[in-house]
Design an enzyme around this catalytic site. Sequence first.
Site, PDB file in Angstrom:
ATOM      1  N   HIS A 190       3.449 -10.478  -3.839  1.00 11.91           N
ATOM      2  CA  HIS A 190       3.233 -11.744  -3.144  1.00 11.91           C
ATOM      3  C   HIS A 190       1.749 -12.094  -3.161  1.00 11.91           C
ATOM      4  O   HIS A 190       1.325 -13.038  -2.518  1.00 11.91           O
ATOM      5  CB  HIS A 190       3.748 -11.659  -1.699  1.00 11.91           C
ATOM      6  CG  HIS A 190       5.239 -11.591  -1.601  1.00 11.91           C
ATOM      7  ND1 HIS A 190       5.956 -10.457  -1.953  1.00 11.91           N
ATOM      8  CD2 HIS A 190       6.162 -12.505  -1.226  1.00 11.91           C
ATOM      9  CE1 HIS A 190       7.247 -10.686  -1.769  1.00 11.91           C
ATOM     10  NE2 HIS A 190       7.393 -11.926  -1.332  1.00 11.91           N
ATOM     11  N   ASN A 191       0.964 -11.304  -3.898  1.00 19.20           N
ATOM     12  CA  ASN A 191      -0.485 -11.518  -3.972  1.00 19.20           C
ATOM     13  C   ASN A 191      -0.765 -12.460  -5.160  1.00 19.20           C
ATOM     14  O   ASN A 191      -0.568 -12.092  -6.316  1.00 19.20           O
ATOM     15  CB  ASN A 191      -1.145 -10.137  -4.159  1.00 19.20           C
ATOM     16  CG  ASN A 191      -2.648 -10.219  -4.339  1.00 19.20           C
ATOM     17  OD1 ASN A 191      -3.172 -11.147  -4.950  1.00 19.20           O
ATOM     18  ND2 ASN A 191      -3.348  -9.226  -3.805  1.00 19.20           N
TER      19      ASN A 191
ATOM     20  N   LYS B 295      -3.041 -11.211  -8.050  1.00 24.65           N
ATOM     21  CA  LYS B 295      -2.382 -10.253  -8.947  1.00 24.65           C
ATOM     22  C   LYS B 295      -1.368 -10.968  -9.834  1.00 24.65           C
ATOM     23  O   LYS B 295      -1.294 -10.709 -11.036  1.00 24.65           O
ATOM     24  CB  LYS B 295      -1.602  -9.217  -8.127  1.00 24.65           C
ATOM     25  CG  LYS B 295      -2.420  -8.116  -7.549  1.00 24.65           C
ATOM     26  CD  LYS B 295      -1.431  -7.131  -6.930  1.00 24.65           C
ATOM     27  CE  LYS B 295      -2.109  -6.096  -6.099  1.00 24.65           C
ATOM     28  NZ  LYS B 295      -1.147  -5.199  -5.458  1.00 24.65           N
TER      29      LYS B 295
ATOM     30  N   ASP C   8       0.325  -1.570  -7.722  1.00 25.02           N
ATOM     31  CA  ASP C   8      -0.350  -1.116  -6.512  1.00 25.02           C
ATOM     32  C   ASP C   8      -1.740  -0.704  -6.925  1.00 25.02           C
ATOM     33  O   ASP C   8      -1.923   0.076  -7.856  1.00 25.02           O
ATOM     34  CB  ASP C   8       0.384   0.030  -5.819  1.00 25.02           C
ATOM     35  CG  ASP C   8      -0.005   0.075  -4.345  1.00 25.02           C
ATOM     36  OD1 ASP C   8       0.293  -0.905  -3.628  1.00 25.02           O
ATOM     37  OD2 ASP C   8      -0.655   1.046  -3.909  1.00 25.02           O
TER      38      ASP C   8
ATOM     39  N   TYR D 284     -11.637  -7.830  -3.534  1.00 24.68           N
ATOM     40  CA  TYR D 284     -12.987  -7.267  -3.460  1.00 24.68           C
ATOM     41  C   TYR D 284     -13.838  -7.612  -4.689  1.00 24.68           C
ATOM     42  O   TYR D 284     -14.914  -7.033  -4.875  1.00 24.68           O
ATOM     43  CB  TYR D 284     -12.904  -5.741  -3.347  1.00 24.68           C
ATOM     44  CG  TYR D 284     -12.284  -5.221  -2.051  1.00 24.68           C
ATOM     45  CD1 TYR D 284     -10.925  -5.399  -1.777  1.00 24.68           C
ATOM     46  CD2 TYR D 284     -13.044  -4.517  -1.120  1.00 24.68           C
ATOM     47  CE1 TYR D 284     -10.348  -4.901  -0.622  1.00 24.68           C
ATOM     48  CE2 TYR D 284     -12.474  -4.007   0.045  1.00 24.68           C
ATOM     49  CZ  TYR D 284     -11.127  -4.209   0.285  1.00 24.68           C
ATOM     50  OH  TYR D 284     -10.568  -3.709   1.431  1.00 24.68           O
TER      51      TYR D 284
ATOM     52  N   HIS E  67      -8.990  -2.650 -14.483  1.00 20.20           N
ATOM     53  CA  HIS E  67      -8.042  -1.567 -14.212  1.00 20.20           C
ATOM     54  C   HIS E  67      -6.611  -2.017 -14.514  1.00 20.20           C
ATOM     55  O   HIS E  67      -5.793  -1.269 -15.023  1.00 20.20           O
ATOM     56  CB  HIS E  67      -8.190  -1.125 -12.754  1.00 20.20           C
ATOM     57  CG  HIS E  67      -8.189  -2.268 -11.762  1.00 20.20           C
ATOM     58  ND1 HIS E  67      -8.958  -3.398 -11.935  1.00 20.20           N
ATOM     59  CD2 HIS E  67      -7.504  -2.479 -10.607  1.00 20.20           C
ATOM     60  CE1 HIS E  67      -8.753  -4.227 -10.929  1.00 20.20           C
ATOM     61  NE2 HIS E  67      -7.871  -3.696 -10.106  1.00 20.20           N
ATOM     62  N   ARG E  68      -6.331  -3.290 -14.191  1.00 21.26           N
ATOM     63  CA  ARG E  68      -4.980  -3.836 -14.417  1.00 21.26           C
ATOM     64  C   ARG E  68      -4.701  -3.926 -15.919  1.00 21.26           C
ATOM     65  O   ARG E  68      -3.626  -3.579 -16.393  1.00 21.26           O
ATOM     66  CB  ARG E  68      -4.920  -5.223 -13.741  1.00 21.26           C
ATOM     67  CG  ARG E  68      -3.554  -5.820 -13.578  1.00 21.26           C
ATOM     68  CD  ARG E  68      -3.537  -6.869 -12.469  1.00 21.26           C
ATOM     69  NE  ARG E  68      -3.694  -6.245 -11.171  1.00 21.26           N
ATOM     70  CZ  ARG E  68      -4.793  -6.308 -10.420  1.00 21.26           C
ATOM     71  NH1 ARG E  68      -5.847  -7.000 -10.820  1.00 21.26           N
ATOM     72  NH2 ARG E  68      -4.856  -5.673  -9.269  1.00 21.26           N
TER      73      ARG E  68
HETATM   74  P1  IMP Z   1      -1.893  -3.519  -2.699  1.00 22.57           P
HETATM   75  O1  IMP Z   1      -1.810  -3.043  -4.106  1.00 22.57           O
HETATM   76  O2  IMP Z   1      -0.956  -4.624  -2.418  1.00 22.57           O
HETATM   77  O3  IMP Z   1      -1.823  -2.389  -1.723  1.00 22.57           O
HETATM   78  O4  IMP Z   1      -3.308  -4.195  -2.513  1.00 22.57           O
HETATM   79  C1  IMP Z   1      -4.430  -3.688  -3.133  1.00 22.57           C
HETATM   80  C2  IMP Z   1      -5.648  -4.492  -2.755  1.00 22.57           C
HETATM   81  O5  IMP Z   1      -6.721  -3.992  -3.568  1.00 22.57           O
HETATM   82  C3  IMP Z   1      -5.546  -5.950  -3.110  1.00 22.57           C
HETATM   83  O6  IMP Z   1      -4.973  -6.715  -2.126  1.00 22.57           O
HETATM   84  C4  IMP Z   1      -7.016  -6.308  -3.351  1.00 22.57           C
HETATM   85  O7  IMP Z   1      -7.689  -6.591  -2.207  1.00 22.57           O
HETATM   86  C5  IMP Z   1      -7.580  -5.028  -3.924  1.00 22.57           C
HETATM   87  N1  IMP Z   1      -7.597  -5.204  -5.362  1.00 22.57           N
HETATM   88  C6  IMP Z   1      -6.712  -4.740  -6.274  1.00 22.57           C
HETATM   89  N2  IMP Z   1      -7.029  -5.156  -7.498  1.00 22.57           N
HETATM   90  C7  IMP Z   1      -8.111  -5.929  -7.349  1.00 22.57           C
HETATM   91  C8  IMP Z   1      -8.887  -6.676  -8.276  1.00 22.57           C
HETATM   92  O8  IMP Z   1      -8.623  -6.764  -9.487  1.00 22.57           O
HETATM   93  N3  IMP Z   1      -9.942  -7.317  -7.740  1.00 22.57           N
HETATM   94  C9  IMP Z   1     -10.262  -7.268  -6.421  1.00 22.57           C
HETATM   95  N4  IMP Z   1      -9.566  -6.625  -5.526  1.00 22.57           N
HETATM   96  C10 IMP Z   1      -8.490  -5.946  -5.994  1.00 22.57           C
END
Ligand code: IMP
Length: 204
Positions: A12-13, A16, A72, A165, A191-192
Amino acid sequence: MLQPGKLVIASHNQGKVREIRALLEPFGIEPISAGDLDLPEPEETGRTFAENALLKAHASAKGSGLPALADDSGLCVAALGGRPGVYTADWAERATFEGEPGRDWYMAMGKVEGKLAELGSDVDRSAYFTCTLALVWPDGHEEVFEGRVNGSLTWPPRGKLGFGYDPVFIPDGHEQTFAELEPADKQAMSHRADAFKKLVAEIF
Ligand code: IMP
């Protein structure tokens, strides 16, 4: 094997989803997000990136009957013993006016910076982003891939692109933050993208 066609991005991000959509585009995969399908967002109760990615991908594959790809990810700061790590999103959580939880990335970046500042001005500012991708089919088959990008943290935040971030993260070998780099440039080293490369090698 992943056939060209529909795939759910189990997130839901929006940041991403945008990046994963761009990574999938060349492969003839038509992604739909979990948000577009109104699939519930499962609670991230795992203690590792892989556990959380699998939890999200299984929930979306089950809810949609389609293969689902979950991400994640998080920021690991050397001087903080790898924190916030798997709790990266939690560090941004705050109550909004309505009492609903909301996320404030500037507050989260400030929290990281505050903890670094407590360790002194010559603190090691190195950090890395890590990404675990989980691909789950409706029959329960699962595959997991991990990627990483090394860098360092800067303060104050710089740049308006990207998400999370990105404004405080400078990848090694560069001077701009992820939020100052063009999306395609971030995508070439993130990283992705690193995790996605491994997925492509295995799945397509
Ligand atoms: P989750 O994977 O939903 O637990 O969230 C991981 C969190 O890490 C995200 O909501 C971002 O705040 C941070 N994050 C992950 N990938 C990135 C990125 O590519 N840029 C900046 N922040 C990231």
